[in-house]
Design a protein around this motif. Sequence first.
Motif, short mmCIF file in Angstrom:
data_model
loop_
_atom_site.label_atom_id
_atom_site.label_comp_id
_atom_site.label_asym_id
_atom_site.label_seq_id
_atom_site.Cartn_x
_atom_site.Cartn_y
_atom_site.Cartn_z
N ASN A 152 -18.40 -11.67 -24.80
CA ASN A 152 -18.34 -11.54 -23.30
C ASN A 152 -19.25 -12.58 -22.66
O ASN A 152 -19.53 -13.55 -23.37
CB ASN A 152 -19.04 -10.11 -22.83
CG ASN A 152 -20.56 -9.95 -23.63
OD1 ASN A 152 -21.03 -11.01 -23.96
ND2 ASN A 152 -21.01 -8.87 -23.90
N ASN A 153 -19.36 -12.68 -21.49
CA ASN A 153 -19.92 -13.82 -20.66
C ASN A 153 -21.56 -14.08 -21.16
O ASN A 153 -21.98 -15.31 -21.11
CB ASN A 153 -19.57 -13.66 -19.28
CG ASN A 153 -19.87 -15.15 -18.67
OD1 ASN A 153 -19.72 -16.18 -19.03
ND2 ASN A 153 -20.58 -15.09 -17.46
N ALA A 154 -21.90 -12.61 -21.19
CA ALA A 154 -23.19 -12.94 -21.48
C ALA A 154 -23.61 -13.56 -23.01
O ALA A 154 -24.45 -14.30 -23.03
CB ALA A 154 -23.96 -11.52 -21.69
N ILE A 180 -28.47 -10.26 -13.64
CA ILE A 180 -26.96 -10.24 -13.31
C ILE A 180 -26.67 -8.54 -13.31
O ILE A 180 -25.78 -8.28 -12.84
CB ILE A 180 -26.15 -10.92 -14.45
CG1 ILE A 180 -26.50 -12.46 -14.57
CG2 ILE A 180 -24.59 -10.75 -14.05
CD1 ILE A 180 -26.28 -13.18 -13.32
N PHE A 184 -29.16 -8.12 -18.07
CA PHE A 184 -29.14 -9.43 -18.31
C PHE A 184 -29.76 -10.53 -17.52
O PHE A 184 -29.37 -10.54 -16.28
CB PHE A 184 -27.50 -9.92 -18.43
CG PHE A 184 -27.08 -11.17 -18.66
CD1 PHE A 184 -27.01 -11.77 -19.99
CD2 PHE A 184 -26.92 -12.15 -17.63
CE1 PHE A 184 -26.50 -13.03 -20.26
CE2 PHE A 184 -26.40 -13.53 -17.94
CZ PHE A 184 -26.29 -13.93 -19.33
N VAL A 225 -26.22 -21.17 -12.13
CA VAL A 225 -25.83 -19.67 -12.12
C VAL A 225 -25.14 -18.94 -10.76
O VAL A 225 -25.79 -19.20 -9.80
CB VAL A 225 -26.81 -18.82 -12.59
CG1 VAL A 225 -26.28 -17.19 -12.60
CG2 VAL A 225 -27.41 -19.25 -13.82
N SER A 228 -23.44 -13.93 -8.39
CA SER A 228 -22.31 -12.85 -8.37
C SER A 228 -22.36 -11.65 -7.76
O SER A 228 -21.60 -10.92 -7.26
CB SER A 228 -21.49 -12.93 -9.44
OG SER A 228 -22.37 -13.02 -10.64
N ASP A 258 -22.45 -21.33 -15.02
CA ASP A 258 -22.18 -19.76 -15.09
C ASP A 258 -21.60 -19.13 -14.08
O ASP A 258 -22.04 -18.93 -13.11
CB ASP A 258 -23.33 -18.95 -15.71
CG ASP A 258 -23.23 -17.67 -15.76
OD1 ASP A 258 -21.97 -17.16 -15.80
OD2 ASP A 258 -24.23 -16.79 -15.93
N GLY A 260 -20.00 -16.50 -13.86
CA GLY A 260 -19.92 -14.96 -13.75
C GLY A 260 -18.45 -14.41 -13.57
O GLY A 260 -17.54 -14.47 -14.85
N SER A 261 -17.89 -14.21 -12.41
CA SER A 261 -16.70 -13.69 -12.49
C SER A 261 -15.47 -14.80 -12.59
O SER A 261 -14.49 -14.17 -13.66
CB SER A 261 -16.16 -13.34 -10.95
OG SER A 261 -15.06 -12.57 -10.98
N SER A 292 -16.30 -14.50 -17.08
CA SER A 292 -15.93 -13.25 -17.79
C SER A 292 -14.39 -13.07 -17.92
O SER A 292 -13.79 -13.50 -16.96
CB SER A 292 -16.39 -12.23 -16.99
OG SER A 292 -17.93 -11.89 -17.19
N ASP A 294 -13.17 -10.09 -18.15
CA ASP A 294 -12.50 -8.65 -17.54
C ASP A 294 -13.17 -8.63 -16.23
O ASP A 294 -13.37 -7.21 -15.39
CB ASP A 294 -12.88 -7.29 -18.34
CG ASP A 294 -14.82 -7.64 -18.65
OD1 ASP A 294 -15.36 -8.37 -18.40
OD2 ASP A 294 -15.05 -6.51 -19.14
N LYS A 295 -13.60 -9.55 -15.19
CA LYS A 295 -13.70 -9.46 -14.20
C LYS A 295 -12.55 -9.92 -13.23
O LYS A 295 -11.49 -9.35 -13.39
CB LYS A 295 -15.05 -10.34 -13.57
CG LYS A 295 -16.34 -9.78 -14.23
CD LYS A 295 -17.71 -10.44 -13.57
CE LYS A 295 -18.63 -9.63 -14.48
NZ LYS A 295 -20.08 -10.81 -14.12
N ALA A 302 -14.42 -10.41 -22.37
CA ALA A 302 -14.26 -11.74 -23.20
C ALA A 302 -15.43 -12.65 -22.17
O ALA A 302 -15.76 -12.44 -21.07
CB ALA A 302 -13.00 -12.34 -22.94
N GLY A 389 -19.75 -7.32 -10.08
CA GLY A 389 -20.43 -8.60 -10.01
C GLY A 389 -19.34 -9.84 -9.34
O GLY A 389 -19.52 -10.74 -9.93
C1 LIG Z 1 -21.30 -10.51 -14.82
C2 LIG Z 1 -21.95 -11.88 -15.29
C3 LIG Z 1 -22.23 -12.12 -16.55
C4 LIG Z 1 -22.36 -11.42 -17.81
O1 LIG Z 1 -20.88 -11.33 -17.98
P1 LIG Z 1 -20.34 -10.41 -19.12
O2 LIG Z 1 -18.84 -10.76 -19.16
O3 LIG Z 1 -20.57 -9.13 -18.07
O4 LIG Z 1 -21.14 -10.24 -20.27
C5 LIG Z 1 -23.17 -13.50 -16.43
N1 LIG Z 1 -23.25 -14.27 -15.54
C6 LIG Z 1 -23.02 -13.91 -14.45
C7 LIG Z 1 -23.36 -14.89 -12.97
C8 LIG Z 1 -22.11 -12.92 -14.08
O5 LIG Z 1 -21.74 -12.43 -12.98
#
Ligand SMILES: *Cc1c(COP(=O)(O)O)cnc(C)c1O
Length: 460
Positions: A152-154, A180, A184, A225, A228, A258, A260-261, A292, A294-295, A302, A389
């Motif tokens: 995942n993105n985290a 986030i 996180f 960052v 989001s 980063d 996010g979406s 991410s 799945d956003k 992922a 997000g």
């Molecule tokens: C949603 C988000 C994450 C985490 O992503 P996941 O795929 O939910 O782990 C990290 N950074 C930002 C900026 C986000 O919006």
Amino acid sequence: MTSNGQKEQLRSIPSVDTVLRDARVGALAGELSLAAVTNLVREVTDGAREAVLDGSPAPELDQITRQILERAERTWRNWPERVINATGVVLHTNLGRAPMSAAAIEAAGRAAAGYSDLEFDLETGKRGSRNSRISQVIADVTGAQAGMAVNNNASAVLLVLSAIAEGKEVIVSRGEAVEIGGGFRIPDVMLRSGAKLIEVGTTNRTYARDYSAAVTGDTAAILKVHPSNFSVQGFTHEPELAELVAVGREHEIPVLNDLGSGTLLDTRRFGMEREPTVQDSITDGAAITMFSGDKLLGGPQAGIICGDRELVDRVAKHPLARAVRMDKMALAALSATLLSYLRESAETEIPIWQMISATAESIQDRAAKWRDAAGRGELKPGRSTVGGGSLPGETLPTTVLAISGESNADSLAAKLRASKPPVIARIHEGELILDPRTVLPEEDKHVISALQSSLRDPGA
Ligand SMILES: *Cc1c(COP(=O)(O)O)cnc(C)c1O
């Protein structure tokens, strides 16, 4: 102190063995593990004992049995259950974020059903790499030199910081050292990665020169960052990515972004604010871009990492990469999702984009169909949200079916949730709101039958 009456009540609670001899509980124990069923019986009879000590009468064997069967049904059913999202929130984190495309579902099923060339080279018959294929597709879709995908993105952010900045400094704007969601937090992730967070600027205003002034011999990277899930209004400033890249180039340090979406499509096409695209991040010169799956990509869970080949290779070789690697089903689904973008057919193939791009007329027609079939409610203008997000505060005009009047919205919402499949609605100012935008067209019939049976019930 237990009174004599209570003692008698306690004695009248059937023993675990007695309950296990009940035909229905016995059948359950035959079907499932005897140990698990015995534990459940013990929990329920212990609960009955506590209730008696609190002054309640002892339950009959039949009541205890029914409670056990209900608990068994709730706990040991197949989970997660398919539900219908009529909330109008496209990426609803509590409902599993993005529904996947037919191609992605098929690919995940294919990967699950048999063996695959996941790490096998069909030409040479030798071991292949799980990452090389997805790396190429990520690069082709985003325009980056190389890519990789993790859980995942985290974990992408944690992995990238660990691989690039462990024991070194990373500069982040005070306005972006944020949480986030789901615990996180950028400062915590930084700590875990072994990198030292150097915060610059202020919560509302940070300039490129603040980053420049903070560079030392120990600086490993600048991290940007994307905010989001919130927006700061008023007297604010954050430098553009390109300005940070200029600072980075001057000091020879990479800029990590980063997103996010991370959308691959321009959200302005759908009447929304512009969410920065992955392609822009790469053209603007971010050394690494993370987002991410799945956003707004609309695929499986992922974290996608893309950017300069040398850095992506370094990230891929870090020991943590193995710990956060993707599962084969998700990898197959991600690959199929990315191919939709490569064919430029994401808008027609990926459910979240179908929802976001749905026309006002088609939504209104469906809401009208629901109302006519339910024989209740009123069509009203409403707003759908992207959620998950992404695009904070951004909404899309929609038409909702609003049910109010003599009915109690909470009890109607509960009845819809108890339908098979459950329908999840929203309550706004005492009205029950159903938004067709987030309901897949093939689910319309279920919404209609759930409405009909919930409204037929007295008390709805
Ligand atoms: C949603 C988000 C994450 C985490 O992503 P996941 O795929 O939910 O782990 C990290 N950074 C930002 C900026 C986000 O919006």
